[in-house]
Design an enzyme around this catalytic site. Structure first.
Site, PDB file in Angstrom:
ATOM      1  N   ASP A 536       0.840  -1.199   0.000  1.00 55.10           N
ATOM      2  CA  ASP A 536       0.000   0.000   0.000  1.00 55.10           C
ATOM      3  C   ASP A 536       0.874   1.247   0.000  1.00 55.10           C
ATOM      4  O   ASP A 536       1.876   1.324   0.718  1.00 55.10           O
ATOM      5  CB  ASP A 536      -0.897  -0.022   1.243  1.00 55.10           C
ATOM      6  N   HIS A 539       4.830   4.253  -3.172  1.00 57.34           N
ATOM      7  CA  HIS A 539       5.658   5.389  -3.561  1.00 57.34           C
ATOM      8  C   HIS A 539       6.063   6.243  -2.366  1.00 57.34           C
ATOM      9  O   HIS A 539       6.979   7.063  -2.475  1.00 57.34           O
ATOM     10  CB  HIS A 539       4.916   6.254  -4.585  1.00 57.34           C
ATOM     11  N   ASP A 671     -10.302   1.674  -5.297  1.00 54.04           N
ATOM     12  CA  ASP A 671     -10.142   3.128  -5.212  1.00 54.04           C
ATOM     13  C   ASP A 671     -10.739   3.850  -6.419  1.00 54.04           C
ATOM     14  O   ASP A 671     -10.733   5.077  -6.458  1.00 54.04           O
ATOM     15  CB  ASP A 671      -8.648   3.481  -5.124  1.00 54.04           C
TER      16      ASP A 671
END
Length: 1533
Positions: A536, A539, A671
């Site tokens: 999750d 980045h 999402d």
């Protein structure tokens, strides 16, 4: 290691991997391929073989450091590197094997000693090994993964029902959002306790592994879970004991200002009503009022500038207080630089900030933390203004501090501006925007702005504010936005998650021990249970954190499938995360496509390689070792073998290529907004089908197939999945997932998955095929991005040479409204309508399938067809790839020439004008008619998979190229072995004619490439070990020997017999009398014929020219002995050098001396035509021919060229035809020539009437030429040695005065005088020891080019000819003089490719050769400057040979420790000087090296593009080194 588990990775000279970009730039990725059954324990999973070029700079004291473990028992430690020594050699590439025993991310780097004698290390280079997944013993390839995401809190009580439903849809993996205990927000990603699974669902932690095992065994599905590294729930109880796990005022003092700002905003929010500001924002005007309040009550009253600037008043008070105190020491003395005046307050402030401030300065921390070192400041002030304090001094001090603060105030102002803008935009989004949450009145639950910090009293009694996690628009993923490197929290740039506290890992476990320990347990627990992790918010995960924990996870579960959502902002950054973390797949989202065109682009990107893509084939990428293993079975395709088969029967392992990160393409994630929200309900079906057809892993969120209307809120949604409703596209998903699974089981090779995507308004068609079997699936998808689309009918679809069978067609129809259940999550009622009416007609004659779409095919529909390319079956691939080794087995080097090469003039010559080069429309003619012509174009086309190149277009449009490559061999069928080649080609290409036309380029290139490789291998097998087992560069050089030597109809080396003759260069010097030049042949002979083992060809050329000896000279132009021309003073001496080389190299080579040759001309030099009865009427032995050369020169040579006049040479002046050569017996030097002719290799004659240069040589070089006299010395040494060994009967020659002189005396005389006459000493005071006219010396420390020329200054010109003398007669040179002269040449006249033919400082230097120029410029018109600066390549070989010889002789660094061999330093020095030649050889379509270049290696259009001596002289260097130092070395084999 087995070759079929080995991948080759060639390294550049800087250590960088040389990776194919056929798939675009990406990550070095190995296959996901299990070991064959029955493999012995400890067998490496793969071997990555690093290939380092011989002599490469990185091989000098070179080491490869890798974290690949030395054996399977050693535990992987990313930070532990193992050393592998690079074996330094000049003749063999070095292979370093990196054995890989487990999946994951691995790296290597190199260390070496550079040219400055410094140890240098490269960066780390990564490659990844994907996991190998199995479901109940069956291999699951990554491209077969079909994952369904579920949210655990919506699963309800009976999870098995959910599993059964997902399994029925054909999914083979379930992605679970975190199953841990959730925090107070109830978000699955706000984990309360990482070590405890949800107690509302699971009785204890053991329930979860039992459930996941049941999922695998009962439902044939793997399991994947989210891993949350970056945050924990804001109410996590363990934080109270360990607040150091977060960012707070203690662990991150740089956040104190942000913490105070956040508190002030919360206080202002709770005081709005009392302060008279609106609490329920209705308009932008209300927001403006709030912003005014923030400026006053938050930023103004908060005095946040105090965090930035120096406190002026307290600083001045301290100055006054401390001024007269005794300051014993202020540390380093403060010295003001010159140029800063006492009233330059800006300059003084800059100096104070850099030298008089307290460190750290300019960093946010506590208020007033930025301070000036008052002690040092006082010292500075006293030096500026005196020792007595005064108000003026204090005022100056104030001005200095104000200037120090000036840029700090600017920083503050900039930050405040950003704070206000961020607050305005965020409040507007939360309260006013149509697309925002419209939170309503401001209250304690919904304050004015989300809190950036979670506040609590910890168990140590202190109050803490811990930074909440979030994300930043366009943030740098490599910068922790909560660290001191960022002000994001202060500037309010974070889109914050108020329910999540950001975790602080620091630089490693020692910075936050408890956190690392806790998260380690969390990772290990999950790795034992699940088959995969979804990282999750990857980045925002610090790379070192991800590396540590994923390495830990792989210790528990080596085949862990790791996927990540990665919004890094660039493909380059994506690749960085993938290679460092070993990410298996990156999540990509189809619902992010905003249009049909964008969806088509996304599908094209992830659908696979384009249909008809070029397949990798080793052409000239690697050397073909003459003893390489060959096996027909090695290229036999068998998908069950779990091996990586080679391209052909030559066992060159597969290449490790760079590929874009593997994708997990989601038709919709948890999402994403749903199709109903972003497009239409109906688009659910085509979107899903298009994703399913892609050559990636795919996924979907539960509810997409069920047509859930909206994106569900992970925090607020409380309902459960409705398992009673039977709605949606599950039936189609089962079909699509079955197709995917079947397709992936056919092959494991990434090259096999191909596709064609076509977009036409609402329609996207997708043809997915397997390149090896030809089987495929065709999808027609009619999208529905919007309602009320215009009517569009897709025209009939034609599939050329492809059979087609209709399988399925569906349309999705909305039949109800959005459900309103408060308890169950339900989908919009839809009907899945099966469609019919599709027609598929197959035309036998054209082998074309035509698909007709029925009238009713509404938006939101799909149709699926099964296809099969005509002519492709599982046997075709093997048929194409085998048999070439046998077909080439009878080839000779002469017939290899016919198959590989032949320039167009040569082809015209042989075919009598019936066949020339192949002309590619839009590109031009191939430079060779043979395979090399095709390969020179295809090399880069294959490497880049350039299907739009003109050659690709030509191959698709017809079979002209097929016919050409087959039919041209009709002219060479009599050459040994060529008929077998032709039949092999014919059989393979005829099979390809039966295939769809768009596959022709791929198969043609594969066939040509395979045959080309086998021909190269055969050539290497026909050459000696010094070539056959050498490097790519040496083998490339040696192939120019094949290139240059062949039979012609128009010429030969013998007048009555058609035998192979060496061309001086191609295509300029390829046929008729222009092909064979005496000088060029014998300069090239050692390299092209002797070092390559072509002894008979060498002997034939020597004897052929010996026949034509006349005037004691060898002809310049041979013309098969018919009309030889004798205008070369140097050719005879290169001829003698070649004989010497022949005898030195060829076993029993001295026997050639007794060979008899029939002489073309009478001994009295009378010219007679070739058909005159007296021609060839008497014979001499080669021994006698050699003596004749010495004898004629000793007595002097003087003659006028036969047939002198315009017919012989149209631009020669009459006197130029008069040739005179003599020996100056006072020195032993040979002199010759005149100012009207040019008898050495620098033979350009002026020919421009406009410039007035007709008949004026550019470089007459009359006198004693340095190279001729060096060759003379070598020849004298040679015959003296032969005489001593009884192999040469002559001992002396007669001089022109009738006296005689022995060879020994002549040798001594020459040796005593050579350096006296040619050397120009560095020190002018030494001139007395040499023959010097100091008035015309241009450069010292060099050797003259000529002695006693007609223009005295030309004696003193620096040219590269002295290097020839150094190479063949080093005994003539004093080593200390020689090495300095070589170093001057290295600096002054060495170009990147060739040697400058004249010193650039010379007045006559003209480095650009343009033979077509006809101007008034006397120096350059009509190319008169041919040898006045342009850079000739053949001399570079002599330079390198002299460089090596004298450096080894004089420089200890150039010798190994035992002083018996060259050191790696010397090899590096040599290699670095050949980089450009190597590049030229590889890049040139002619597969050779040019005759010359213009200035600094720039391209010369008038140069012959491949020249015999250019490569021959470089081969000389390699043979020098090999024969001296490697030939008897066992390792060299």
């Amino acid at each position: 290691m087995a070759v079929d588990r080995t991948l080759l990775l060639r390294l550049r000279d800087n250590g960088e991997p040389l990776a194919s970009c056929s798939y675009g730039q990406g990550v070095l990725t190995l296959p996901s391929l299990p070991l064959p059954e029955g493999s012995v324990e400890g067998t490496p999973l793969f071997t990555v073989r690093l290939t380092i070029g011989a002599g490469s700079p990185i091989s000098r004291d070179g080491l490869v450091w890798t974290n690949c473990t030395p054996d399977y028992k050693t535990e992987f430690d990313r930070n532990k590197f193992y050393k592998k020594v690079i074996q330094s050699s000049f003749h063999r590439d070095c292979d370093i094997d990196l054995d890989v025993y487990r999946p994951g991310s691995f790296c290597f780097y190199l260390s070496f000693r550079n040219s400055k004698d410094q140890l240098e290390t490269t960066r780390k280079f990564y490659f990844i090994v994907p996991p190998i997944l199995h479901i109940n013993g069956k291999l699951l390839q990554l491209n077969a993964i079909a994952a369904q995401s579920v949210v655990s809190k919506w699963m309800g009580e009976d999870w098995d029902k959910v599993f059964a439903r997902i399994a029925a849809k054909g999914y083979n993996m379930i992605h679970f959002t975190p199953l841990q205990q959730r925090g107070e927000s109830d978000s699955p990603y706000s984990i309360y306790d990482q070590l405890q699974f949800d107690t509302n669902v699971f009785k204890d932690n053991q329930d979860v592994p039992v459930m996941m095992q049941n999922l695998r065994e009962k439902y044939n599905m793997l399991c994947l879970t989210d891993i949350v590294f970056n945050h924990t729930a804001n109410n996590s109880d363990w934080l109270r004991d360990h607040p150091d796990a977060g960012y707070n005022h203690v662990t991150a003092p740089h956040l104190i200002s942000a913490i105070e700002l956040d508190a002030a905003l919360l206080k202002f929010s709770s005081s709005l009503k009392k302060l008279g500001y609106p609490v329920d924002l209705k308009s932008t005007n209300d927001l403006f009022k709030i912003m005014d309040g923030i400026k006053i009550h938050v930023l103004g009253s908060g005095k946040f500038w105090e965090f930035y600037v120096v406190d002026v008043e307290s600083t001045l008070q301290l100055i006054a207080k401390m001024w007269n105190s005794k300051i014993s020491s202020c540390g380093d003395e403060v010295k003001l630089p010159q140029g800063i005046a006492s009233d330059d307050f800006v300059g003084l402030a800059r100096f104070v900030r850099d030298n008089v401030s307290k460190s750290p300065f300019g960093v946010l921390g506590e208020r007033n933390a930025n301070k000036i070192d008052v002690c040092k400041f006082i010292t500075l002030l006293k030096s500026l203004y005196g020792d007595e304090i005064s108000t003026d001094i204090l005022e100056n001090a104030r001005k200095i501090v104000d200037e120090v603060n000036s840029p700090l105030y600017e920083e503050y102002d900039d930050d405040v501006s950003e704070i206000l803008e961020q607050l305005f935009n965020r409040i507007q989004y939360l309260r006013l925007d149509e697309n925002g949450p419209k939170q309503g009145p401001i209250n304690d639950r919904f304050p004015l702005i989300e809190p950036y910090f979670t506040r609590f009293q910890a168990n140590d009694g202190q109050n803490y504010a811990l930074a909440n996690n979030g994300w930043i628009w366009n943030g740098n993923p490599l910068v922790d936005f909560a660290s001191e490197k960022s002000r994001a929290y202060l500037r309010r740039e974070v889109i914050v998650w108020g329910d999540c506290v950001k975790l602080r890992y620091g630089r490693g476990p020692s910075d936050s021990p408890y956190l690392w320990e806790r998260m380690s347990k969390y990772i290990e627990m999950n790795a034992k249970i699940f088959n995969g992790f979804r990282i999750d918010n990857c980045h925002s995960t610090p790379l070192h954190v991800g590396e540590y924990f994923l390495d830990l996870a792989r210790k528990t579960n080596p085949n862990l499938y790791v996927v990540a959502e990665l919004f890094s902002g660039s493909e380059e950054m994506d690749c960085l995360f993938v290679e460092r973390l070993g990410i298996s797949s990156l999540i990509r989202e189809a619902m992010q496509a905003w249009s049909e065109g964008e969806l088509s682009r996304l599908i094209h990107k992830h659908g696979g390689r384009p249909i008809g893509s070029y397949k990798y084939v080793p052409l000239d990428d690697f050397p073909y070792k003459s003893d390489i293993e060959l096996t027909e079975e090695y290229c036999n395709w068998d998908p069950s073998s779990r091996s990586m088969k080679c391209v052909s029967e030559i066992k060159i392992p597969k290449i490790l290529a760079a590929a874009p990160p593997h994708a997990l393409l989601m038709d919709c994630t948890h999402d994403n907004e749903t199709p109903y929200q972003k497009r239409t309900v109906e688009d659910t079906l085509p979107n899903a089908a298009l994703v399913a057809f892609c050559s990636t892993a795919i996924g979907s969120v539960y509810g997409y197939d069920e047509i859930y209307p909206h994106l569900l809120n992970l925090v607020q949604e409380k309902r459960h999945y409705d398992l009673e409703q039977n709605n949606g596209i599950g039936k189609v998903k089962a079909i699509l997932n079955k197709i995917r699974l079947d397709t992936s089981n056919v092959s494991t090779d990434i090259e096999d998955g191909e596709k064609h995507v076509h977009h036409e308004d609402q329609y996207i068609t997708f043809h997915r095929t397997n390149a090896k079997t030809g089987s495929g699936w065709y999808l027609i998808a009619r999208t529905k991005f919007n309602e009320n689309l215009p009517e569009q009918h897709l025209p009939n679809i034609q599939l050329s040479q492809t059979s087609c069978q209709f399988k399925h067609a569906f349309s999705l129809k909305k039949v109800g409204d959005v459900p309103t259940s408060d308890e169950k999550l339900q989908g919009i009622p839809v009907e899945l309508v099966e469609l019919d009416g599709f027609k598929v007609e197959y035309e036998e004659d054209s082998s074309t399938a035509t698909i007709s779409i029925p009238e009713y095919f509404p938006p939101g529909s799909i149709a699926i067809f099964q296809t099969q390319h005509k002519g492709i079956d599982e046997n075709l691939d093997h048929f194409i790839r085998y048999g070439a080794v046998k077909a080439t087995s009878e080839l000779t080097l002469e017939s290899v020439n016919s198959v590989l090469y032949r320039s167009e003039p040569e082809e015209f010559d042989i075919t009598q004008g019936r066949n020339g080069s192949y002309d590619i429309p839009g590109y031009g003619k191939l430079v060779y008619c043979g395979l090399q012509g095709w390969v020179s174009v295809l090399r880069n086309v294959i490497f880049t998979n350039d299907l739009s190149h003109p050659i690709s277009e030509n191959l698709r449009n017809g079979f002209w190229a097929f016919d050409y490559v087959i039919n041209r061999l009709d002219f060479y069928r009599e050459d040994t072995g060529v008929s077998h080649i032709q039949e092999w080609l014919r059989a393979r290409l005829n099979r390809v004619r039966e295939l769809p036309f768009y596959l022709a380029p791929s198969y043609f290139a594969l066939i040509i490439g395979i045959l080309y490789g086998c021909c190269r291998l055969k050539a290497m097998q026909l050459m000696p070990v010094n070539i056959g087992k050498s490097t790519l560069f040496v083998q490339g050089l040696s192939l120019t020997s094949v290139q240059m030597v062949s039979k012609m109809r128009s010429t030969s080396i013998l007048p009555g017999e058609n035998v192979p003759a060496m061309a001086a260069g191609l295509p300029h010097f390829s046929i008729n009398y222009m092909r064979c030049w005496g000088r060029d042949v014998f300069i090239s002979l050692r390299g092209l014929l002797l070092t390559t083992g072509r002894y008979e060809d060498a002997k034939a050329h020597i004897l052929a020219f010996a026949k034509t000896l006349k005037h004691g000279l060898i002809p310049n132009l041979l013309d098969a002995g018919r009309n030889p021309r004798y205008n070369a003073r140097d050719a005879a001496w290169f001829f003698l050098q070649a004989i010497q080389d022949y005898i030195d190299i060829v076993p029993n080579g001295e026997e050639i001396l007794k060979e008899k040759v029939n002489r073309r001309f009478p001994l009295d030099d009378t010219y007679i035509p070739v058909d005159d009865p007296s021609a060839f009427s008497y014979s001499s032995s080669l021994e006698e021919v050699i003596y004749e050369i010495f004898s004629r020169h000793a007595k002097g040579i003087k003659y006028r060229e036969a047939n002198a006049g315009a017919n012989l040479d149209r631009v020669m002046k009459d006197n130029g035809f008069n040739v005179a050569i003599h020996v100056d017996w006072s020195t032993g030097l040979i002199h010759g020539g005149s100012q009207d002719n040019c008898g050495t290799w620098m033979d350009k004659m002026g020919e421009s009437e406009k410039a007035g240069s007709v008949g004026v040589p550019g470089t007459p070089r009359d006198g004693a030429d340095v190279e001729i006299n060096g060759l003379l010395k070598s020849a004298l040494r040679f015959v003296i040695g032969l005489n001593k060994s009884g192999k040469f009967k002559f001992t002396d020659v007669g001089k022109n005065d009738g006296s005689r002189i022995s060879f020994i005396e002549w040798d001594k005389l020459l040796g005593e005088n050579f350096e006296k006459k040619f050397y120009i000493p560095e020190d002018e005071s030494d001139d007395c020891n040499f023959d010097i006219d100091k008035t015309i010396v241009n450069r010292r420390g060099i050797y003259k080019d000529v002695y006693k020329t007609g223009k005295p200054y030309e004696d003193y010109q620096l040219r590269p000819n002295f290097l020839i003398a150094m190479t063949v007669a080093p005994e003539l040179f004093t080593p200390k003089y020689a090495i300095k002269a070589i170093d001057i040449a290295d600096r002054v006249i060495r170009g990147p490719i060739g040697m400058r033919t004249l010193d650039p400082s010379d007045y006559n230097y003209r480095p650009y050769y343009n033979n077509g120029e006809d101007s008034s410029d006397f120096a350059t018109s009509k190319g008169r400057n041919y040898h006045q600066g342009p850079e000739w390549v053949w001399l570079y070989g002599y330079f390198l040979r002299a460089f090596q010889k004298f450096h080894f002789m004089t420089n200890p660094r150039a010798q190994n420790n035992s002083k018996t061999k060259p050191s790696s330093y010397l090899y590096q020095e040599l290699y670095s000087r050949m980089v450009k030649q190597s590049e030229w050889l590889l890049d040139s379509p002619w597969a050779g090296i040019t005759e010359l270049t213009n200035k600094d290696g720039s391209f010369c259009n008038d140069s012959s593009p491949t020249q015999a001596w250019s490569t021959g002289c470089l081969l000389d260097l390699f043979y020098d080194l090999w024969s001296a130092y490697e030939e008897n070395d066992d390792d060299s084999a």
